[in-house]
Design a protein around this motif. Structure first.
Motif, PDB file in Angstrom:
ATOM      1  N   ARG A  82      20.509   5.751   6.066  1.00 55.90           N
ATOM      2  CA  ARG A  82      21.459   5.789   4.945  1.00 55.90           C
ATOM      3  C   ARG A  82      21.539   4.439   4.259  1.00 55.90           C
ATOM      4  N   VAL A  83      21.476   3.378   5.045  1.00 58.81           N
ATOM      5  CA  VAL A  83      21.396   2.021   4.484  1.00 58.81           C
ATOM      6  C   VAL A  83      20.017   1.499   4.860  1.00 58.81           C
ATOM      7  N   VAL A  84      19.163   1.384   3.849  1.00 59.06           N
ATOM      8  CA  VAL A  84      17.753   1.127   4.147  1.00 59.06           C
ATOM      9  C   VAL A  84      17.260  -0.161   3.507  1.00 59.06           C
ATOM     10  N   THR A  85      16.204  -0.720   4.102  1.00 60.18           N
ATOM     11  CA  THR A  85      15.413  -1.746   3.418  1.00 60.18           C
ATOM     12  C   THR A  85      14.259  -0.982   2.758  1.00 60.18           C
ATOM     13  N   SER A  86      13.301  -1.716   2.209  1.00 59.27           N
ATOM     14  CA  SER A  86      12.160  -1.028   1.597  1.00 59.27           C
ATOM     15  C   SER A  86      11.451  -0.144   2.623  1.00 59.27           C
ATOM     16  N   THR A  87      11.462  -0.561   3.898  1.00 62.55           N
ATOM     17  CA  THR A  87      10.775   0.226   4.930  1.00 62.55           C
ATOM     18  C   THR A  87      11.346   1.640   5.013  1.00 62.55           C
ATOM     19  N   GLY A  88      12.656   1.755   5.052  1.00 66.63           N
ATOM     20  CA  GLY A  88      13.290   3.083   5.087  1.00 66.63           C
ATOM     21  C   GLY A  88      13.085   3.816   3.770  1.00 66.63           C
ATOM     22  N   ALA A  89      13.136   3.074   2.664  1.00 70.32           N
ATOM     23  CA  ALA A  89      13.000   3.708   1.337  1.00 70.32           C
ATOM     24  C   ALA A  89      11.605   4.292   1.134  1.00 70.32           C
ATOM     25  N   LEU A  90      10.639   3.842   1.941  1.00 66.84           N
ATOM     26  CA  LEU A  90       9.273   4.360   1.827  1.00 66.84           C
ATOM     27  C   LEU A  90       9.079   5.616   2.667  1.00 66.84           C
ATOM     28  N   SER A  91      10.094   5.991   3.442  1.00 66.89           N
ATOM     29  CA  SER A  91       9.926   7.116   4.377  1.00 66.89           C
ATOM     30  C   SER A  91      11.136   8.040   4.416  1.00 66.89           C
ATOM     31  N   ILE A 138       0.815  -1.216   0.000  1.00 70.28           N
ATOM     32  CA  ILE A 138       0.000   0.000   0.000  1.00 70.28           C
ATOM     33  C   ILE A 138       0.855   1.275   0.000  1.00 70.28           C
ATOM     34  N   PRO A 139       1.783   1.445   0.958  1.00 67.53           N
ATOM     35  CA  PRO A 139       2.577   2.683   0.883  1.00 67.53           C
ATOM     36  C   PRO A 139       3.408   2.771  -0.395  1.00 67.53           C
ATOM     37  N   SER A 140       3.896   1.619  -0.890  1.00 65.33           N
ATOM     38  CA  SER A 140       4.714   1.687  -2.118  1.00 65.33           C
ATOM     39  C   SER A 140       3.864   2.117  -3.305  1.00 65.33           C
ATOM     40  N   LYS A 141       2.606   1.664  -3.336  1.00 67.26           N
ATOM     41  CA  LYS A 141       1.753   2.052  -4.468  1.00 67.26           C
ATOM     42  C   LYS A 141       1.355   3.525  -4.369  1.00 67.26           C
ATOM     43  N   SER A 142       1.217   4.041  -3.156  1.00 66.78           N
ATOM     44  CA  SER A 142       0.944   5.467  -3.008  1.00 66.78           C
ATOM     45  C   SER A 142       2.111   6.266  -3.589  1.00 66.78           C
ATOM     46  N   LYS A 150      -7.718 -24.621  19.885  1.00 69.64           N
ATOM     47  CA  LYS A 150      -7.865 -25.983  19.347  1.00 69.64           C
ATOM     48  C   LYS A 150      -7.097 -26.075  18.036  1.00 69.64           C
ATOM     49  N   ASN A 151      -7.118 -24.954  17.289  1.00 70.80           N
ATOM     50  CA  ASN A 151      -6.305 -24.826  16.086  1.00 70.80           C
ATOM     51  C   ASN A 151      -5.461 -23.572  16.227  1.00 70.80           C
ATOM     52  N   ILE A 152      -4.225 -23.625  15.699  1.00 75.36           N
ATOM     53  CA  ILE A 152      -3.354 -22.440  15.761  1.00 75.36           C
ATOM     54  C   ILE A 152      -2.796 -22.197  14.355  1.00 75.36           C
ATOM     55  N   LEU A 153      -2.810 -20.930  13.932  1.00 70.11           N
ATOM     56  CA  LEU A 153      -2.295 -20.590  12.608  1.00 70.11           C
ATOM     57  C   LEU A 153      -1.085 -19.669  12.744  1.00 70.11           C
ATOM     58  N   ILE A 154       0.028 -20.101  12.166  1.00 64.60           N
ATOM     59  CA  ILE A 154       1.220 -19.244  12.126  1.00 64.60           C
ATOM     60  C   ILE A 154       1.114 -18.391  10.869  1.00 64.60           C
ATOM     61  N   ALA A 155       1.057 -17.081  11.060  1.00 67.20           N
ATOM     62  CA  ALA A 155       0.952 -16.150   9.925  1.00 67.20           C
ATOM     63  C   ALA A 155       1.873 -14.970  10.202  1.00 67.20           C
ATOM     64  N   THR A 156       3.131 -15.303  10.502  1.00 64.40           N
ATOM     65  CA  THR A 156       4.069 -14.290  10.993  1.00 64.40           C
ATOM     66  C   THR A 156       4.861 -13.611   9.881  1.00 64.40           C
ATOM     67  N   GLY A 157       4.656 -14.026   8.619  1.00 62.65           N
ATOM     68  CA  GLY A 157       5.173 -13.248   7.497  1.00 62.65           C
ATOM     69  C   GLY A 157       6.663 -13.335   7.260  1.00 62.65           C
ATOM     70  N   SER A 158       7.211 -12.209   6.795  1.00 65.15           N
ATOM     71  CA  SER A 158       8.621 -12.214   6.371  1.00 65.15           C
ATOM     72  C   SER A 158       9.283 -10.894   6.723  1.00 65.15           C
ATOM     73  N   GLU A 159      10.594 -10.847   6.528  1.00 66.84           N
ATOM     74  CA  GLU A 159      11.367  -9.611   6.752  1.00 66.84           C
ATOM     75  C   GLU A 159      12.414  -9.510   5.647  1.00 66.84           C
ATOM     76  N   ALA A 160      12.984  -8.310   5.473  1.00 67.14           N
ATOM     77  CA  ALA A 160      14.005  -8.112   4.441  1.00 67.14           C
ATOM     78  C   ALA A 160      15.225  -8.975   4.755  1.00 67.14           C
ATOM     79  N   THR A 161      15.792  -9.599   3.742  1.00 63.02           N
ATOM     80  CA  THR A 161      17.035 -10.355   3.929  1.00 63.02           C
ATOM     81  C   THR A 161      18.173  -9.347   4.081  1.00 63.02           C
ATOM     82  N   PRO A 162      18.940  -9.434   5.171  1.00 61.44           N
ATOM     83  CA  PRO A 162      20.024  -8.465   5.343  1.00 61.44           C
ATOM     84  C   PRO A 162      21.215  -8.771   4.426  1.00 61.44           C
TER      85      PRO A 162
END
Ligand code: FAD
Ligand code: NAD
Length: 471
Positions: free
Chosen positions: A163-172, A51-55, A141-153
């Protein structure tokens, strides 16, 4: 900590995978808890991804168009200025509206939302370190792991998100950098390179492979993409690997080397974006407490019903196998709840579209030519250029083609690859055709409104089994 009653489903992670599963489970009448530590719902996608990247992509395209693409349309503008703070505010407005909307949807569907970090205590119990302090325990009774991902360093290049950013820094970024080096010419790299180059940065993309676009892009389309992005002023260093980085001076210094062995070179940049892929995120989840297995890439191992080796614990989205895409996570989220509630579910992994939101957009679904060649599967190709499409010509936006791949005997559609204006919307038609097992003749005999870009889609289908009319 007090143990509450057993829930039918406890979901760890409130990203697209987690919140969609929560809503679907609520609709199915299950008692659900969703645990999210970020403080807002929507995960990477809504907060620091799609969403922020498309904005930023949409508004930087608009700005760039006003600056460079108006005079020949008979529109004269002057005194055009970018207000970066307000440009970022527009992004934040979109993000806040959507994340709040998701919170409303969870409430509406009777989902309990706990703000905090969940950790497995045992196979049925999750301890939550609450964001507001204190601790809670939830049993499922059921558990769902939906913990996602992070940038590969990138080893040796410490991320400070300034100064050295992942997409998160590049969006801001708070200021438009004079120079930006992007490490990795995949989707994140190219989308962010487009944003900052349009705003005025001198952008260089360093890509390890001889091709851009990341995994899955058709070779021919990737070549056209490279040509068009170069025309927009983005520089590329292909077949080049980054050896080391140094942040001790005013500029970040990168040592790069030809991946095929050549002369090392040094690149200076005000900001470096590391975009070399993402990896599953399962830190602090306490997987060791339940002896859960991960594969060599850190993905939670599951079967075709999203079950881990502990059958009532399942996993969907970026934390497990498959393309790291929001709509893939969403499909899986619905399917996993259906498996839990009804015993059956369905995701067609052969028909998951991909879109890169550059200009022009690049979109594809199904098999690439290189995939088919590698499997010695015979195929037929038909293409149609946007330069021969009346709407694209009217819009003065004619770069790109629609390419279709079909079975030469049955004419069944095998893949669609588009580079061109609105490719991201048009690919839905290709995905639907693929889902329904359409032939290219089926598509060609479907009436398309005139004048629309979608006529290029129909004409590419004509070109695949017979001949296009307008080319
Ligand atoms: P996530 O969205 O990562 O959500 C997981 C959530 O779990 C997070 O909010 C995290 O805080 C939470 N969590 C983790 N561990 C715990 C814990 N122990 N306790 C509580 N909470 C926890 N995909 C597209 O399809 N289209 C795009 O245009 C697109 N653009 C992108 C742009 C960028 C810059 C990036 C980085 C990604 C983009 N993606 C895009 C990919 C998309 O964001 C992901 O595929 C999607 O977010 C995956 O959803 P998920 O729910 O599996 O994981
Ligand atoms: P990616 O896998 O798409 O691309 C990474 C690129 O970096 C590849 O081309 C790879 O060859 C290159 N690379 C790897 N190591 C390198 C090195 N040391 N030096 C130079 N280049 C190197 O990953 P990404 O662009 O980081 O995106 C991550 C995920 O996020 C993807 O799975 C993507 O699907 C998802 N995403 C999707 C969208 C979208 O759908 N529009 C947008 C952004 C992100």
């Amino acid at each position: 900590a007090t143990a509450s009653e057993d829930k039918d489903l406890v979901i760890i992670g409130g990203g697209v995978a987690g919140y969609v599963a929560a809503i679907k489970a609520g609709q199915e009448g299950l008692k659900v808890t969703c645990i999210e530590k970020r403080g807002t719902l929507g995960g990477t996608c809504l907060n620091v991804g799609c969403i922020p990247s498309k904005s930023l992509l949409n508004n930087s395209h608009l700005y760039h168009q006003i600056l460079h693409d108006t005079r020949h349309r008979g529109i004269e503008v002057s005194d055009v200025k970018l207000n970066l703070a307000n440009f970022m505010k527009a992004k934040d407005t979109a993000v806040n509206g959507l994340t709040k909307g998701v919170e409303f949807l969870l409430k509406k569907n009777g989902v309990e939302y706990i703000k905090g970090e969940g950790t497995f205590v045992n196979e049925n119990e999750i301890k939550v370190a609450l964001n507001d302090g204190g601790e809670a325990t939830v049993r499922g009774k059921n558990i769902l792991i939906a913990t996602g991902s992070e940038a590969t360093p990138f080893p040796g290049l410490e991320i400070d998100e300034k100064r050295v950013v992942t997409s998160t820094g590049a969006l801001s970024l708070e200021k438009i950098p004079e120079t930006l080096v992007v490490v990795g010419g995949g989707i994140i790299g190219l989308e962010m390179a487009s944003v900052w180059s349009r705003l005025g940065s001198k952008v260089t993309v360093v890509e390890f492979l001889g091709q851009i676009g990341g995994p899955g892009m058709d070779n021919e389309i990737a070549k056209s993409t490279l040509k068009l992005l170069k025309k927009q002023g983005i520089e590329f260093k292909l077949n080049t690997k980054v050896i080391s980085g140094d942040t001790s001076s005013e500029k970040v210094k990168l040592e790069v080397d030809s991946a095929k062995g050549g002369k090392p070179e040094s690149l200076d940049a005000e900001v470096v974006l590391v975009a070399i892929g993402r990896r599953p995120y399962t830190a602090n989840l306490g997987l060791e407490n339940i002896a859960m297995e991960l594969d060599e890439r850190g993905r939670v191992i599951i079967d075709s019903e999203y079950r881990t080796k502990i059958p009532h614990i399942r996993c969907v989205g970026d934390a497990t196998f498959g393309p790291m895409l929001a709509h893939k996570a969403e499909e899986e989220a619905v399917a996993v709840v259906e498996y839990i509630k009804k015993g059956y579910g369905h995701v067609n992994y052969g028909a998951i579209p991909s879109v890169m939101y550059t200009h022009p957009e690049v979109a594809w679904v199904g098999q690439t030519e290189q995939d088919l060649k590698a499997q010695s599967i015979p195929y037929r190709v038909g293409t149609f250029p946007f330069s021969a499409n009346s709407r694209a010509k009217t819009n003065l936006d004619t770069d790109g083609i629609v390419k279709m791949i079909a079975d030469p005997e049955t004419d069944r559609l095998l893949g669609v690859h588009i580079i061109g204006p609105n490719a991201g919307e048009m690919i839905a038609e290709g995905t639907l055709a693929l889902e329904y097992g359409a032939s290219t003749e089926d598509i060609a005999r479907t009436c398309h409104a005139h004048p629309t870009l979608a006529e290029a889609f129909k004409e590419a289908a004509m070109a695949t089994h017979a001949k296009a009319i307008h080319f």
